[in-house]
Design a protein around this motif. Structure first.
Motif, PDB file in Angstrom:
ATOM      1  N   LEU A 122       6.927  -3.440  11.649  1.00 42.01           N
ATOM      2  CA  LEU A 122       6.606  -4.935  11.644  1.00 42.01           C
ATOM      3  C   LEU A 122       6.526  -5.472  10.048  1.00 42.01           C
ATOM      4  N   GLY A 123       7.268  -6.527  10.098  1.00 43.79           N
ATOM      5  CA  GLY A 123       7.302  -7.191   8.620  1.00 43.79           C
ATOM      6  C   GLY A 123       6.000  -7.114   8.029  1.00 43.79           C
ATOM      7  N   TRP A 124       4.874  -7.757   8.689  1.00 48.48           N
ATOM      8  CA  TRP A 124       3.600  -8.087   7.981  1.00 48.48           C
ATOM      9  C   TRP A 124       3.034  -6.396   7.771  1.00 48.48           C
ATOM     10  N   ASN A 125       3.335  -5.493   8.070  1.00 48.32           N
ATOM     11  CA  ASN A 125       2.854  -4.192   7.712  1.00 48.32           C
ATOM     12  C   ASN A 125       3.068  -3.823   6.420  1.00 48.32           C
ATOM     13  N   ALA A 126       2.814  -4.557   5.315  1.00 44.55           N
ATOM     14  CA  ALA A 126       2.884  -4.091   3.901  1.00 44.55           C
ATOM     15  C   ALA A 126       2.556  -2.612   3.582  1.00 44.55           C
ATOM     16  N   PRO A 127       1.346  -2.029   4.025  1.00 43.05           N
ATOM     17  CA  PRO A 127       1.088  -0.653   3.697  1.00 43.05           C
ATOM     18  C   PRO A 127       2.062   0.260   4.222  1.00 43.05           C
ATOM     19  N   ALA A 128       2.504   0.204   5.313  1.00 39.37           N
ATOM     20  CA  ALA A 128       3.556   0.993   5.965  1.00 39.37           C
ATOM     21  C   ALA A 128       4.945   0.880   5.328  1.00 39.37           C
ATOM     22  N   ARG A 129       5.405  -0.232   4.990  1.00 42.60           N
ATOM     23  CA  ARG A 129       6.514  -0.577   4.518  1.00 42.60           C
ATOM     24  C   ARG A 129       6.693   0.292   2.944  1.00 42.60           C
ATOM     25  N   ASP A 156      10.834  -7.608  12.799  1.00 42.53           N
ATOM     26  CA  ASP A 156      11.067  -6.049  13.112  1.00 42.53           C
ATOM     27  C   ASP A 156      11.941  -5.827  12.083  1.00 42.53           C
ATOM     28  N   VAL A 157      11.371  -4.811  11.318  1.00 44.89           N
ATOM     29  CA  VAL A 157      12.140  -4.399   9.969  1.00 44.89           C
ATOM     30  C   VAL A 157      12.631  -2.891  10.478  1.00 44.89           C
ATOM     31  N   TRP A 158      14.070  -2.791  10.378  1.00 42.97           N
ATOM     32  CA  TRP A 158      14.611  -1.568  10.788  1.00 42.97           C
ATOM     33  C   TRP A 158      14.942  -0.788   9.054  1.00 42.97           C
ATOM     34  N   MET A 159      14.508   0.531   9.138  1.00 42.03           N
ATOM     35  CA  MET A 159      14.419   1.167   7.913  1.00 42.03           C
ATOM     36  C   MET A 159      15.128   2.582   8.108  1.00 42.03           C
ATOM     37  N   ALA A 160      15.785   3.235   7.234  1.00 47.64           N
ATOM     38  CA  ALA A 160      16.313   4.434   7.326  1.00 47.64           C
ATOM     39  C   ALA A 160      16.372   5.239   6.084  1.00 47.64           C
TER      40      ALA A 160
END
Length: 165
Positions: A122-129, A156-160
């Motif tokens: 989630l975009g607002w989940n700065a610690p996880a990002r 919804d942020v997709w990362m890889a």
């Protein structure tokens, strides 16, 4: 591994209850789009099997897990794995447990033949990002305002992360 660093190991069927309890205790709208989990006997079911999980164990207690699965059931997509769950005991956040689990998931995916590991956050989940960025993940795309949570639209942020040299 130091005495205060957890051991990462594959999950076992008997870990199901401890993982379910940890999952329920850690649930938050910061990281979840699904309703809060109910009390249950096990986190494992037909679609969530022990072989998909790695657990962090410290002093004989499960303090975290990561779940990674094939991204899709398609043969042409077999080289991609996806993290579909990361959880760390709240009392241990910020002590590197999440990083150990993510790195272990990367190694397991690579050992299984994957070239890429993806996830959604989630975009607002700065610690996880920030954790994922520190582990080498980059943003591949964003679905703007994909979820409505607590009256707010959330991306919804997709990362890889590439697993090949």
């Amino acid at each position: 591994m130091s005495a205060d660093e957890p051991m990462i190991r594959p999950a076992r069927p008997e870990d199901g209850r401890a993982l379910a309890d940890l999952d329920r205790a850690a649930w938050s709208t910061l990281s979840e789009v699904s309703p809060a989990p109910l009390e249950r006997e096990s986190i494992f079911d037909e679609g969530h099997t022990p072989d998909q999980f790695l657990v962090a164990e410290l002093d004989g207690r499960i303090v975290g897990y990561v779940r990674q699965v094939p991204s899709t059931p398609l043969a042409c997509n077999r080289h991609v794995r996806q993290i579909q769950g990361l959880c760390v005991d709240g009392s241990l956040r910020g002590r590197g447990v999440g990083r150990l689990l993510v790195e272990a998931a990367c190694e397991a995916a690579r050992a299984g033949g994957a070239r890429k590991l993806t996830l959604r956050v989630l975009g607002w989940n700065a610690p996880a990002r920030h954790l994922y960025e520190r582990c080498g993940f980059t943003v591949e795309g964003t679905l703007a305002e994909e979820f409505l949570i607590d009256g707010r639209y959330v991306d919804d942020v997709w990362m890889a992360r590439r697993l090949t040299a």
